[in-house]
Design a protein around this motif. Structure first.
Motif, PDB file in Angstrom:
ATOM      1  N   GLU A  69      -5.380  -3.394   1.793  1.00  0.00           N
ATOM      2  CA  GLU A  69      -6.743  -3.292   2.322  1.00  0.00           C
ATOM      3  C   GLU A  69      -6.717  -2.763   3.752  1.00  0.00           C
ATOM      4  O   GLU A  69      -7.529  -1.913   4.129  1.00  0.00           O
ATOM      5  N   ALA A  70      -5.754  -3.269   4.541  1.00  0.00           N
ATOM      6  CA  ALA A  70      -5.649  -2.811   5.936  1.00  0.00           C
ATOM      7  C   ALA A  70      -5.377  -1.312   5.973  1.00  0.00           C
ATOM      8  O   ALA A  70      -6.039  -0.563   6.700  1.00  0.00           O
ATOM      9  N   ALA A  71      -4.431  -0.846   5.150  1.00  0.00           N
ATOM     10  CA  ALA A  71      -4.083   0.579   5.157  1.00  0.00           C
ATOM     11  C   ALA A  71      -5.276   1.426   4.692  1.00  0.00           C
ATOM     12  O   ALA A  71      -5.551   2.486   5.262  1.00  0.00           O
ATOM     13  N   LEU A  72      -5.999   0.940   3.673  1.00  0.00           N
ATOM     14  CA  LEU A  72      -7.151   1.699   3.169  1.00  0.00           C
ATOM     15  C   LEU A  72      -8.252   1.788   4.231  1.00  0.00           C
ATOM     16  O   LEU A  72      -8.852   2.838   4.435  1.00  0.00           O
ATOM     17  N   ASN A  73      -8.482   0.672   4.945  1.00  0.00           N
ATOM     18  CA  ASN A  73      -9.522   0.670   5.978  1.00  0.00           C
ATOM     19  C   ASN A  73      -9.167   1.594   7.141  1.00  0.00           C
ATOM     20  O   ASN A  73     -10.047   2.088   7.832  1.00  0.00           O
ATOM     21  N   LEU A  74      -7.868   1.761   7.371  1.00  0.00           N
ATOM     22  CA  LEU A  74      -7.436   2.543   8.537  1.00  0.00           C
ATOM     23  C   LEU A  74      -6.907   3.911   8.109  1.00  0.00           C
ATOM     24  O   LEU A  74      -6.141   4.544   8.831  1.00  0.00           O
ATOM     25  N   HIS A  75      -7.288   4.344   6.910  1.00  0.00           N
ATOM     26  CA  HIS A  75      -6.641   5.520   6.310  1.00  0.00           C
ATOM     27  C   HIS A  75      -6.942   6.835   7.039  1.00  0.00           C
ATOM     28  O   HIS A  75      -8.067   7.126   7.403  1.00  0.00           O
ATOM     29  N   HIS A  76      -5.882   7.602   7.232  1.00  0.00           N
ATOM     30  CA  HIS A  76      -5.971   8.983   7.727  1.00  0.00           C
ATOM     31  C   HIS A  76      -5.015   9.805   6.884  1.00  0.00           C
ATOM     32  O   HIS A  76      -3.837   9.441   6.790  1.00  0.00           O
ATOM     33  N   GLY A  77      -5.492  10.882   6.330  1.00  0.00           N
ATOM     34  CA  GLY A  77      -4.617  11.736   5.518  1.00  0.00           C
ATOM     35  C   GLY A  77      -5.183  11.880   4.124  1.00  0.00           C
ATOM     36  O   GLY A  77      -6.153  11.209   3.764  1.00  0.00           O
ATOM     37  N   SER A  78      -4.536  12.729   3.322  1.00  0.00           N
ATOM     38  CA  SER A  78      -5.059  12.980   1.975  1.00  0.00           C
ATOM     39  C   SER A  78      -4.085  12.542   0.889  1.00  0.00           C
ATOM     40  O   SER A  78      -4.290  12.802  -0.284  1.00  0.00           O
ATOM     41  N   GLU A  79      -2.985  11.945   1.282  1.00  0.00           N
ATOM     42  CA  GLU A  79      -2.078  11.328   0.312  1.00  0.00           C
ATOM     43  C   GLU A  79      -1.280  10.239   1.021  1.00  0.00           C
ATOM     44  O   GLU A  79      -1.411  10.056   2.233  1.00  0.00           O
ATOM     45  N   TRP A  80      -0.456   9.560   0.226  1.00  0.00           N
ATOM     46  CA  TRP A  80       0.276   8.418   0.771  1.00  0.00           C
ATOM     47  C   TRP A  80       1.782   8.593   0.572  1.00  0.00           C
ATOM     48  O   TRP A  80       2.210   9.190  -0.407  1.00  0.00           O
ATOM     49  N   LEU A  81       2.545   8.019   1.499  1.00  0.00           N
ATOM     50  CA  LEU A  81       3.994   7.893   1.305  1.00  0.00           C
ATOM     51  C   LEU A  81       4.327   6.408   1.437  1.00  0.00           C
ATOM     52  O   LEU A  81       4.042   5.792   2.464  1.00  0.00           O
ATOM     53  N   GLU A  82       4.912   5.858   0.374  1.00  0.00           N
ATOM     54  CA  GLU A  82       5.297   4.438   0.424  1.00  0.00           C
ATOM     55  C   GLU A  82       6.805   4.397   0.653  1.00  0.00           C
ATOM     56  O   GLU A  82       7.586   4.751  -0.226  1.00  0.00           O
ATOM     57  N   TRP A  83       7.189   3.944   1.821  1.00  0.00           N
ATOM     58  CA  TRP A  83       8.597   4.017   2.255  1.00  0.00           C
ATOM     59  C   TRP A  83       9.345   2.771   1.807  1.00  0.00           C
ATOM     60  O   TRP A  83       8.861   1.665   2.023  1.00  0.00           O
ATOM     61  N   CYS A  84      10.503   2.936   1.201  1.00  0.00           N
ATOM     62  CA  CYS A  84      11.311   1.814   0.700  1.00  0.00           C
ATOM     63  C   CYS A  84      10.432   0.927  -0.171  1.00  0.00           C
ATOM     64  O   CYS A  84      10.207  -0.254   0.107  1.00  0.00           O
ATOM     65  N   SER A  85       9.953   1.524  -1.225  1.00  0.00           N
ATOM     66  CA  SER A  85       8.817   0.995  -1.991  1.00  0.00           C
ATOM     67  C   SER A  85       9.152  -0.144  -2.929  1.00  0.00           C
ATOM     68  O   SER A  85       8.256  -0.819  -3.418  1.00  0.00           O
ATOM     69  N   GLY A  86      10.460  -0.344  -3.233  1.00  0.00           N
ATOM     70  CA  GLY A  86      10.756  -1.262  -4.328  1.00  0.00           C
ATOM     71  C   GLY A  86      10.126  -0.694  -5.594  1.00  0.00           C
ATOM     72  O   GLY A  86      10.180   0.511  -5.839  1.00  0.00           O
ATOM     73  N   LYS A  87       9.435  -1.558  -6.357  1.00  0.00           N
ATOM     74  CA  LYS A  87       8.791  -1.068  -7.594  1.00  0.00           C
ATOM     75  C   LYS A  87       7.430  -0.434  -7.329  1.00  0.00           C
ATOM     76  O   LYS A  87       6.706  -0.108  -8.264  1.00  0.00           O
ATOM     77  N   GLY A  88       7.073  -0.365  -6.030  1.00  0.00           N
ATOM     78  CA  GLY A  88       5.834   0.339  -5.691  1.00  0.00           C
ATOM     79  C   GLY A  88       4.571  -0.483  -5.890  1.00  0.00           C
ATOM     80  O   GLY A  88       3.515   0.064  -6.204  1.00  0.00           O
ATOM     81  N   PHE A  89       4.673  -1.793  -5.660  1.00  0.00           N
ATOM     82  CA  PHE A  89       3.483  -2.649  -5.829  1.00  0.00           C
ATOM     83  C   PHE A  89       2.351  -2.215  -4.896  1.00  0.00           C
ATOM     84  O   PHE A  89       1.190  -2.129  -5.291  1.00  0.00           O
ATOM     85  N   LEU A  90       2.713  -1.946  -3.648  1.00  0.00           N
ATOM     86  CA  LEU A  90       1.689  -1.552  -2.666  1.00  0.00           C
ATOM     87  C   LEU A  90       1.125  -0.180  -3.034  1.00  0.00           C
ATOM     88  O   LEU A  90      -0.091   0.035  -2.992  1.00  0.00           O
ATOM     89  N   GLY A  91       2.022   0.728  -3.418  1.00  0.00           N
ATOM     90  CA  GLY A  91       1.591   2.074  -3.789  1.00  0.00           C
ATOM     91  C   GLY A  91       0.588   2.066  -4.927  1.00  0.00           C
ATOM     92  O   GLY A  91      -0.368   2.851  -4.939  1.00  0.00           O
ATOM     93  N   ARG A  92       0.790   1.147  -5.887  1.00  0.00           N
ATOM     94  CA  ARG A  92      -0.143   1.061  -7.019  1.00  0.00           C
ATOM     95  C   ARG A  92      -1.555   0.774  -6.540  1.00  0.00           C
ATOM     96  O   ARG A  92      -2.522   1.356  -7.001  1.00  0.00           O
ATOM     97  N   ILE A  93      -1.648  -0.156  -5.582  1.00  0.00           N
ATOM     98  CA  ILE A  93      -2.969  -0.520  -5.063  1.00  0.00           C
ATOM     99  C   ILE A  93      -3.592   0.681  -4.346  1.00  0.00           C
ATOM    100  O   ILE A  93      -4.763   0.999  -4.534  1.00  0.00           O
ATOM    101  N   LEU A  94      -2.772   1.372  -3.554  1.00  0.00           N
ATOM    102  CA  LEU A  94      -3.298   2.507  -2.790  1.00  0.00           C
ATOM    103  C   LEU A  94      -3.732   3.626  -3.730  1.00  0.00           C
ATOM    104  O   LEU A  94      -4.796   4.228  -3.543  1.00  0.00           O
ATOM    105  N   ALA A  95      -2.904   3.896  -4.750  1.00  0.00           N
ATOM    106  CA  ALA A  95      -3.244   4.963  -5.695  1.00  0.00           C
ATOM    107  C   ALA A  95      -4.529   4.615  -6.449  1.00  0.00           C
ATOM    108  O   ALA A  95      -5.431   5.441  -6.583  1.00  0.00           O
TER     109      ALA A  95
END
Ligand SMILES: C[S@@+](CC[C@H](N)C(=O)[O-])C[C@H]1O[C@@H](n2cnc3c(N)ncnc32)[C@H](O)[C@@H]1O
Length: 397
Positions: free
Chosen positions: A114-140
């Motif tokens: 939620e914090a990243a979405l509220n503060l979003h700048h850019g047109s895509e995301w990079l999830e660094w050291c993502s593990g299984k990408g739990f955070l990335g799923r929410i962002l996508a």
């Protein structure tokens, strides 16, 4: 931020004797290290019962209030470390997005997402050291934008990609090593980079590559500051490079030494295991003349129930040391006394943990400012959800 860093730096340098030690080793001698300079502090520490020590360990505010009678400067720490908590409303997750995410992790990724979405700048995301990408799923799923999830472990990439495909999310996993120079290829200037709990040098590589490629925004929560490749901490900002604090790995662990909150059984096991280790160390020193600390491998909790003498026999076998005839009950008792002495010493170090963590985080924030970013620090969730709750958010100026 520079002013805050400088004040904190001076404070940590001036008060080094209160936090720069390892209670496990310092408790080898029975005297508290501040006896000559601050007798009243030591008298108070010695007067504490195990119950009082346990209580103060769990309640940092109560500790600061009491200990400031002897160390008034400690009250200063809270004025620096009370970062604003981000206001979150809670995200409405699409079905399946949370599949396989463990409970406490879910709270963290939802808050951070939620914090990243509220503060979003850019047109895509990079999830660094993502593990299984739990955070990335929410962002996508919430933003509809593409996510690149960069991760070292092939198995995590495969499992993350499988789940993302199943859910129809625009996620692409990239297997790679964050320390390889090639990993900069995962970055592009449309991305908002995010990292939840990227350890030590992993968040450092994110900052380096992200700022080199001038990403519009970076949002990350650092953790495990001691997981670095160099022997000592490598400051990033000019201000930290000028500091006289040269932190070694064991000092970098200090911010992570949170109180165990795993319930009564976990607490009891920790007390017992530490008592055994401390008692065995004293036995080797006093009865065997071994001055150098002998690291003992980790043990199964079930081994503790076999008692202290069995532990000593097992530990001495591991180290190939022959034990003399000793009174094990006596050394177990010494181990117990030393355990509480160690905990007394830790109370003095405790309020400095967050101060040291903030020093480490401010170093990164100042470096990002040097690279042309505007940086905000906040807490993205409660400390109960995760003690590693500091969020660094940087937007390109
Ligand atoms: C603490 S975990 C965080 C994972 C995820 N962000 C989360 O919070 O669930 C750190 C992740 O970094 C990955 N990692 C470790 N070393 C790495 C490297 N050299 N390059 C890329 N990823 C790495 C680990 O495999 C692990 O998935």
């Amino acid at each position: 931020m520079l002013h805050l860093f400088q004040s904190l730096d001076r404070f940590l340098v001036d008060n080094q004797s209160l936090w720069r030690f390892e209670p496990f080793f310092t408790s080898r001698t029975n005297t508290l290290p501040w006896l000559a300079d601050n007798t009243s502090l030591c008298t108070w520490l010695e007067s504490l019962s195990p119950e009082q020590i346990e209580h103060l360990k769990l309640d940092n505010d109560a500790l600061v209030e009491t200990i400031s009678d002897y160390l008034p400067q400690i009250t200063q720490i809270a004025t620096w470390t009370n970062l604003p908590t981000l206001k979150t409303r809670g995200l409405q997750l699409s079905r399946g997005v949370d599949s396989g995410v463990p409970g406490r992790k879910l709270q963290q990724i939802v808050s951070m997402g939620e914090a990243a979405l509220n503060l979003h700048h850019g047109s895509e995301w990079l999830e660094w050291c993502s593990g299984k990408g739990f955070l990335g799923r929410i962002l996508a799923s919430q933003s509809g934008q593409a996510v690149t999830s960069f991760e070292y472990q092939q198995a995590l990439c495969e499992s993350g990609q499988h789940e993302a495909d199943k859910q129809g999310l625009t996620m692409k996993f990239v297997q790679g090593d964050a320390f390889s120079p090639d990993s900069i290829d995962a970055f592009n200037s449309n991305q908002h980079a995010v990292a939840l709990h990227a350890c030590g040098d992993l968040h450092v590589s994110l900052i380096h590559y992200g700022s080199q490629k001038q990403l519009p925004a970076l949002t990350f929560s650092p953790c495990c500051y001691h997981l670095i490749r160099a022997e000592t901490y490598q400051p990033m900002s000019d201000a930290a490079k000028r500091s006289s604090l040269a932190l070694n790995k064991s000092e970098l662990r200090i911010p992570l030494q949170e109180t165990v909150t795993g319930g009564e059984r976990v607490k009891r096991h920790r007390i017992e295991e530490m008592t055994f280790r401390l008692g065995f160390d004293l036995l080797l020193k006093e009865a065997k003349g071994v001055e150098q600390y002998q690291p003992i491998p980790s043990i199964k909790k079930s081994q503790l129930s076999e008692g202290f003498a069995a532990f000593c026999h097992w530990a001495s076998e591991q180290k190939g040391i022959e034990l003399p005839e000793v009174d094990y009950a006596e050394y177990e008792e010494k181990g117990r006394q030393r355990y509480w002495q160690m905990e007394r010493m830790s109370l003095v170090q405790q309020p400095f943990r967050r101060a040291l963590e903030l020093w480490l985080v401010l170093d990164k924030a100042l470096y990002l400012e040097q690279c042309g970013y505007k940086v905000k620090l906040s807490q993205f969730c409660s400390r109960e959800t995760t003690p590693r709750n500091i969020l660094v958010h940087a937007t390109k100026r």
